[in-house]
Structures are given as C-alpha cells and as structure tokens.
Design a protein around this motif. Sequence first.
Motif, PDB file in Angstrom:
ATOM      1  N   ASP A  80       0.814  -1.208   0.000  1.00  0.00           N
ATOM      2  CA  ASP A  80       0.000   0.000   0.000  1.00  0.00           C
ATOM      3  C   ASP A  80       0.854   1.267   0.000  1.00  0.00           C
ATOM      4  N   THR A  81       0.394   2.263  -0.711  1.00  0.00           N
ATOM      5  CA  THR A  81       1.010   3.582  -0.735  1.00  0.00           C
ATOM      6  C   THR A  81       0.167   4.532   0.114  1.00  0.00           C
ATOM      7  N   THR A  82       0.619   5.787   0.195  1.00  0.00           N
ATOM      8  CA  THR A  82      -0.193   6.777   0.899  1.00  0.00           C
ATOM      9  C   THR A  82      -1.554   6.951   0.218  1.00  0.00           C
ATOM     10  N   ALA A  83      -1.580   6.799  -1.099  1.00  0.00           N
ATOM     11  CA  ALA A  83      -2.847   6.910  -1.834  1.00  0.00           C
ATOM     12  C   ALA A  83      -3.796   5.784  -1.440  1.00  0.00           C
ATOM     13  N   GLY A  84      -3.248   4.571  -1.304  1.00  0.00           N
ATOM     14  CA  GLY A  84      -4.072   3.449  -0.878  1.00  0.00           C
ATOM     15  C   GLY A  84      -4.611   3.660   0.527  1.00  0.00           C
ATOM     16  N   GLY A  85      -3.763   4.184   1.406  1.00  0.00           N
ATOM     17  CA  GLY A  85      -4.208   4.450   2.766  1.00  0.00           C
ATOM     18  C   GLY A  85      -5.330   5.468   2.800  1.00  0.00           C
ATOM     19  N   LEU A  86      -5.208   6.512   1.989  1.00  0.00           N
ATOM     20  CA  LEU A  86      -6.251   7.532   1.928  1.00  0.00           C
ATOM     21  C   LEU A  86      -7.561   6.955   1.408  1.00  0.00           C
ATOM     22  N   SER A  87      -7.463   6.062   0.419  1.00  0.00           N
ATOM     23  CA  SER A  87      -8.680   5.515  -0.190  1.00  0.00           C
ATOM     24  C   SER A  87      -9.470   4.623   0.760  1.00  0.00           C
ATOM     25  N   ARG A  88      -8.803   4.067   1.775  1.00  0.00           N
ATOM     26  CA  ARG A  88      -9.508   3.127   2.653  1.00  0.00           C
ATOM     27  C   ARG A  88      -9.610   3.571   4.105  1.00  0.00           C
ATOM     28  N   VAL A  89      -9.043   4.713   4.448  1.00  0.00           N
ATOM     29  CA  VAL A  89      -9.028   5.090   5.856  1.00  0.00           C
ATOM     30  C   VAL A  89     -10.437   5.257   6.420  1.00  0.00           C
ATOM     31  N   ALA A  90     -11.336   5.890   5.683  1.00  0.00           N
ATOM     32  CA  ALA A  90     -12.674   6.163   6.214  1.00  0.00           C
ATOM     33  C   ALA A  90     -13.421   4.878   6.529  1.00  0.00           C
ATOM     34  N   TRP A  91     -13.364   3.892   5.618  1.00  0.00           N
ATOM     35  CA  TRP A  91     -14.113   2.668   5.892  1.00  0.00           C
ATOM     36  C   TRP A  91     -13.362   1.704   6.793  1.00  0.00           C
ATOM     37  N   SER A  92     -12.123   2.026   7.145  1.00  0.00           N
ATOM     38  CA  SER A  92     -11.392   1.213   8.117  1.00  0.00           C
ATOM     39  C   SER A  92     -11.794   1.548   9.547  1.00  0.00           C
ATOM     40  N   LEU A  93     -12.400   2.710   9.729  1.00  0.00           N
ATOM     41  CA  LEU A  93     -12.795   3.148  11.067  1.00  0.00           C
ATOM     42  C   LEU A  93     -14.092   2.468  11.495  1.00  0.00           C
ATOM     43  N   THR A  94     -14.256   2.309  12.790  1.00  0.00           N
ATOM     44  CA  THR A  94     -15.503   1.810  13.360  1.00  0.00           C
ATOM     45  C   THR A  94     -16.030   2.876  14.322  1.00  0.00           C
ATOM     46  N   PRO A  95     -17.286   2.762  14.763  1.00  0.00           N
ATOM     47  CA  PRO A  95     -17.799   3.733  15.737  1.00  0.00           C
ATOM     48  C   PRO A  95     -16.986   3.761  17.024  1.00  0.00           C
ATOM     49  N   ALA A  96     -16.256   2.673  17.306  1.00  0.00           N
ATOM     50  CA  ALA A  96     -15.476   2.600  18.545  1.00  0.00           C
ATOM     51  C   ALA A  96     -14.060   3.147  18.396  1.00  0.00           C
ATOM     52  N   THR A  97     -13.634   3.424  17.170  1.00  0.00           N
ATOM     53  CA  THR A  97     -12.259   3.876  16.946  1.00  0.00           C
ATOM     54  C   THR A  97     -12.014   5.236  17.608  1.00  0.00           C
ATOM     55  N   GLU A  98     -10.919   5.319  18.343  1.00  0.00           N
ATOM     56  CA  GLU A  98     -10.586   6.564  19.042  1.00  0.00           C
ATOM     57  C   GLU A  98      -9.242   7.150  18.624  1.00  0.00           C
ATOM     58  N   ALA A  99      -8.430   6.346  17.942  1.00  0.00           N
ATOM     59  CA  ALA A  99      -7.098   6.836  17.563  1.00  0.00           C
ATOM     60  C   ALA A  99      -6.595   6.095  16.331  1.00  0.00           C
ATOM     61  N   LEU A 100      -5.579   6.694  15.703  1.00  0.00           N
ATOM     62  CA  LEU A 100      -5.056   6.171  14.446  1.00  0.00           C
ATOM     63  C   LEU A 100      -3.532   6.277  14.433  1.00  0.00           C
ATOM     64  N   ILE A 101      -2.873   5.180  14.077  1.00  0.00           N
ATOM     65  CA  ILE A 101      -1.444   5.202  13.792  1.00  0.00           C
ATOM     66  C   ILE A 101      -1.309   5.250  12.274  1.00  0.00           C
ATOM     67  N   VAL A 102      -0.606   6.234  11.763  1.00  0.00           N
ATOM     68  CA  VAL A 102      -0.401   6.358  10.314  1.00  0.00           C
ATOM     69  C   VAL A 102       1.059   6.055  10.015  1.00  0.00           C
TER      70      VAL A 102
END
Length: 224
Positions: A80-102
């Motif tokens: 994955d590239t940064t573009a791939g990460g951007l394309s999937r970040v929103a649907w990778s989150l859940t209602p319980a997600t509170e933080a993100l490591i990039v």
Amino acid sequence: MFRSFTYGASRMLSKVYMVAVCLCTVTAARAEPVEIIALGDSLTAGYGLIDDNGFVPKMRNWLEEQGLDVRLVNAGVSGDTTAGGLSRVAWSLTPATEALIVALGGNDLLRGLDPAVSRANLEGILKVAQENDLEVLVVGMEAPGNYGPDYKAEFDAMYPELAKDYDALYFPRFFEGLYSVGDTPAELRDVMQMDGIHPNAQGVDLIVEAMGPAVAELAERASD
C-alpha cells in the motif's frame, strides 16, 4: 396501609434498581478498551512473519505489559502507498475507533513518487481523522540519498510538519529501534528478513520497544 407500604417499597426498589443499572452501564462504558487502528503497509501487516511475530501482535503484547487496555487493529496492507491508505481510511474506522497510527510512505519511496503527492495523501488521511475526532500518531519515514537532496528534504520533512499542523503525535522513523543495532545492511542482517526490507521477529521486537512509548501516549490521549 399494607398495600400503600408495599407500593412505596416497590417504587423505591425500582429506583434503586434503575440507579444500579445506570451505574453498571457507565462502569462498563469506561471499562471499554481504547481502539486504535494501525493504518500502514507491509511493515504494519507483518509481511513474511507468522501472525504472533508481526508488528501489531507484538505491540499489543507490549501495551498489555504496561497495563494499558488497548484494542489495536491491524489495518496494514502489503504494497500500500499513501494513496491506498487515503482511499480506505474512512471505511477502516468503526464507531469505537478513538485513535489512528499512520505508518505509510515506504512504497511511495520504492516507486519514486513525487513527495508533494505523498504529502497531499497523508494530509487527506489526517483530515479524515480530524473530522472523526481521532487522536493520531504519525510515523515518519526517511528517503534514501539516491533520490537527491531536494527530494530527501521534501519527503523527510512532510511527516513532522503535518504532525505539527494537525496536532498529532510524531515518531521519527518506523525503523528507529533498529538503529541500536546499526544502520548499514551488514549491521542489520541479523534483524532483517532475507529481502533486506522487512524486519524479522527480532527486528520487530526492537521496533516495538522503541515505538511503544509513543503508542502508549496515543492511547492515553485518546482515553482522556
């Protein structure tokens, strides 16, 4: 009179029960672990390693040893590239997600992508995190010198600059822990896989030991 007393006692017990239920609900809510999504590439995914030896499982163990209740979710995708990460970040989150490591950018380097494009993608990820009120840890990456000094300066600088712009935590290099061993391929041979790109289990231990405190700080920020 008896009926009145019974009715009154019943109402009182009912109120006590409701208060107890509410207290239990609040306690249960506070007892939930902090959910952190680790968004990355093969380094995050644990490429070439059995599951227990990957970055995420070992980081989970490290956090548990520190007494931290964290649900660390592996959202690493090899290649994955940064573009791939951007394309999937929103649907990778859940209602319980509170933080993100990039932890992205290594494959951008391998492809020689324009740092301005990588920066825009990373900023897009940080904007999604901001919109979802997530705490973020930005993990940096360094470009090799063979791309030229201008490329290296632009690429290396985007991580700390974006972290500052979005009030995110910043960890300088994914491989930071390996510098205790050395910085040449010969010196790093014992902590890398045969491809010379991905860490082996011993290398992951060093990476986790170095990055662990930053992830712990992320968890503490998210739980406040």
